[in-house]
Scaffold this motif. Structure first.
Motif, PDB file in Angstrom:
ATOM      1  N   GLU A 299      -5.439   2.186  -8.759  1.00 41.01           N
ATOM      2  CA  GLU A 299      -4.182   2.009  -8.876  1.00 41.01           C
ATOM      3  C   GLU A 299      -4.117   1.350  -9.391  1.00 41.01           C
ATOM      4  O   GLU A 299      -2.651   1.520 -10.414  1.00 41.01           O
TER       5      GLU A 299
ATOM      6  N   THR B 163      -2.800  -3.018  -2.751  1.00 43.58           N
ATOM      7  CA  THR B 163      -3.549  -2.078  -2.510  1.00 43.58           C
ATOM      8  C   THR B 163      -5.050  -1.926  -2.827  1.00 43.58           C
ATOM      9  O   THR B 163      -5.664  -3.400  -2.764  1.00 43.58           O
TER      10      THR B 163
ATOM     11  N   THR C 270      -1.514   4.749   0.261  1.00 46.53           N
ATOM     12  CA  THR C 270      -2.415   5.201   1.022  1.00 46.53           C
ATOM     13  C   THR C 270      -2.079   6.149   2.200  1.00 46.53           C
ATOM     14  O   THR C 270      -0.940   6.308   2.252  1.00 46.53           O
TER      15      THR C 270
ATOM     16  N   GLU D 135       0.576  -1.075   0.193  1.00 39.50           N
ATOM     17  CA  GLU D 135      -0.221   0.491  -0.247  1.00 39.50           C
ATOM     18  C   GLU D 135       0.595   1.175   0.111  1.00 39.50           C
ATOM     19  O   GLU D 135       0.544   2.061   1.499  1.00 39.50           O
TER      20      GLU D 135
END
Lengths: 324, 259
Positions: free
Chosen positions: A201, A196, A167, A164
């Motif tokens: 993305e 993700t 994020t 991630e």
């Protein structure tokens, strides 16, 4: 030279604390130079998988080979060939950006001179040259992320693991991270494994996506394949009560055979290729049946929809939600 | 790629030293308190050295070990604090993901802690000399005091690093160090053993290893080269180190293993 491949077979992880099975019989393979994404909600098992394949925690069962090395028996061999950015950045806030990078270079066996060179190269790449001599405890979230990314690139890894990476970042920082990753993958041929929560993305970056939910891989394919699976549009209806929703379901099954839909209590979602055109037919049909949904919308599929559909499908297998 | 163990330890210790220097408030208060002990106790209590049990010893030399040991405990506690900070800000995981030897990852902060207390002890000794300290065994004796301080500090460092690696919690590591603080005072802190009145404190002083560290240092500072007096402290240090470093190694093994 070893190849930047990832090979995972029947991987499981049970945490003794709380007796939670975080990863359930997961298998996948990533080819050299491929951009692979694990897409899933919080708690799906993404981070646990990353921590296992990057040697941080050991699996309960299964085989894992990274860069052609066995993660269990040769963790050091794996560590030499990978770069890892975990969900939380790994930065000593009392050092400057330059010092952090220099240290990382030295740990990877660079001489002082080589470390200096590589450090200034990487500062340039992640656009931190001006902030290089500031204490990184004072960096913004985006700068920290960029420094963390630079740290993972020190050893020119064959494979990059990113848990991630965007994020909590604002759109401009997210875009710039996407750009680095895209370039690394396409220009340097680095294999990338990214996790993700954002469909966008995975869609923008990945060659192939696995959707993971509750510790299991529930779907794998190219972004196009996955989207085709769900249709281009979703017609989402909400009825006053469950009885009406059931009537509508029956009418659609009867009159529009082959329509892909998921019903959950008073909600009915139809997965179709051309939503606006089909909307007219649906409205006409419901009118004939004297049914009036409280709301009706045409949406483009989001991660939520893919999940709703895929989890509904796996529940259906267990005899839960009805599905057309 | 990667380094030998020695280079790993060198690189990571250097970084821990830098980190310590960047947060001076992690060691300045401890240093000040220890120097304060020396000044206040010497000024306030030096009269009691007139008592026959002191055998004409200089009170400054008698109280100096208290100051040195309290500085050592604080300095060694820094090792645990350093490890906890690394775990909390994710840097520890970043290190685990590199080919660096697992041992060097844990040893870096401990070595930095040792260096910190080495420098602190020297500073306290300088203050003591400025206050008129005279050492029975001369320069070599001062070195022995320094080594005893580092040895005792290492025992604490093992303990604090062990707690840090086990709990991964800054408060716990801090509290763990506090447990050792009373040990400084449940001992022959202010007067020789013969002058301690209460029997419970006599018992505490006898089983408290700190007593033997004080005794070793005082032997060197006041009495001269007397083997048994010095050896007691060295034995206490060896036993304590064996226990705490085993504890640290076991906790470290668990913390860096992949459970």
């Amino acid at each position: 030279m070893v190849k930047g491949t990832i090979y995972v077979e029947h991987l499981s992880k049970i945490f003794k604390k709380g007796n939670v099975q975080a990863v359930k019989d997961v298998s996948f393979a990533v080819e050299e130079g491929e951009f692979f994404a694990f897409l899933g909600p919080n708690g799906a098992g993404k981070s646990t998988t990353v921590q296992i394949v990057t040697t941080l925690i050991s699996p309960s069962a299964g085989k894992v080979y990274v860069a052609e090395q066995d993660v269990l028996t040769n963790p050091k061999g794996v560590r030499e060939h990978i770069g890892v950015a975990l969900q939380e950045t790994g930065i000593d806030p009392s050092l400057t950006g330059r010092e952090m990078l220099h240290l990382q270079c030295r740990i990877f066996g660079f001489t002082n001179k080589q470390a200096k060179l590589r450090t200034s190269e990487l500062l340039e790449v992640v656009q931190l040259r001006e902030a290089a001599d500031r204490i990184c405890g004072n960096y913004s979230g985006g700068m920290r992320r960029r420094l963390d990314l630079a740290l993972t690139l020190v050893n020119k890894p064959k494979i990059l693991f990113l848990d991630e990476p965007t994020t909590g970042l604002d759109p401009s920082n997210r875009k710039s991270i996407w750009n680095y990753l895209h370039r690394l993958n396409k220009e340097e041929g680095t294999t990338i494994f990214l996790t993700t929560q954002y469909l966008e993305e995975a869609d923008t970056l990945a060659d192939r996506i696995s959707i993971i939910d509750d510790g299991e891989i529930v779907a794998t394919g190219t972004p196009q394949e996955l989207k085709a699976q769900i249709g281009n549009d979703i017609i989402a209806m909400n009825f006053e009560n469950e009885g009406e929703a059931e009537k509508a379901e029956a009418a659609i099954t009867q009159n529009m055979p082959g329509t892909d839909f998921v019903k959950r209590s008073t909600e009915l979602n139809l997965y179709v290729q051309n939503g606006t055109k089909r909307l007219m037919e649906i409205v006409r049909l419901l009118d004939q049946e004297n049914l009036a949904p409280q709301t009706i919308n045409v949406n483009t599929p989001t991660l939520d929809d893919i999940f709703l559909k895929i989890t509904a499908e796996s529940e259906q297998k267990r005899g839960g939600v009805e599905h057309g | 790629m990667g380094n030998g163990l020695v280079k790993d330890i060198w690189v990571l210790s250097k970084r821990s030293v830098l980190t310590t220097l960047r947060s001076p408030f992690s060691f300045i208060p401890n240093l000040l308190i220890s120097t304060f002990f020396l000044l206040v106790y010497d000024s306030g209590l030096s009269g009691i050295s007139q008592l026959p049990a002191f055998d004409g010893a200089n009170y400054l030399a008698f109280i100096l070990p208290v100051s040195v040991v309290s500085a050592a405990i604080g300095g060694a506690g820094g090792a645990g604090q350093g490890i906890v900070k690394d775990i909390e800000n994710g840097f520890f995981s970043r290190l685990l993901l590199t080919p660096a030897s697992r041992l060097s990852i844990v040893l870096g902060p401990i070595i930095a802690g040792m260096l910190q207390l080495f420098v602190q002890t020297i500073l306290i000794l300088i203050v003591a000399f400025l206050m008129g300290l005279e050492v029975a065994t001369g320069f070599l004796g001062v070195l022995v005091v320094l080594l005893l301080a580092v040895g005792w500090g290492l025992a604490f460092a093992g303990y604090s690093a062990g707690i840090a690696l086990k709990t991964k919690n800054a408060q716990a590591a801090q509290a763990g160090t506090l447990i050792f603080f009373p040990l400084i005072f449940l001992s022959t802190t202010f007067v020789p053993y013969e002058l301690i009145e209460s029997s419970w404190l006599k018992v505490a002083a006898t089983i408290n290893p700190t007593t033997y560290i004080f005794e070793s240092m005082r032997t060197v500072l006041i009495d001269g080269w007397k083997f048994w007096g010095i050896a007691k402290g060295i034995i206490a240090i060896m036993i304590a180190c064996a226990i705490t470093i085993t504890f640290a190694a076991l906790s470290a093994k668990k913390a860096v293993s992949r459970g």
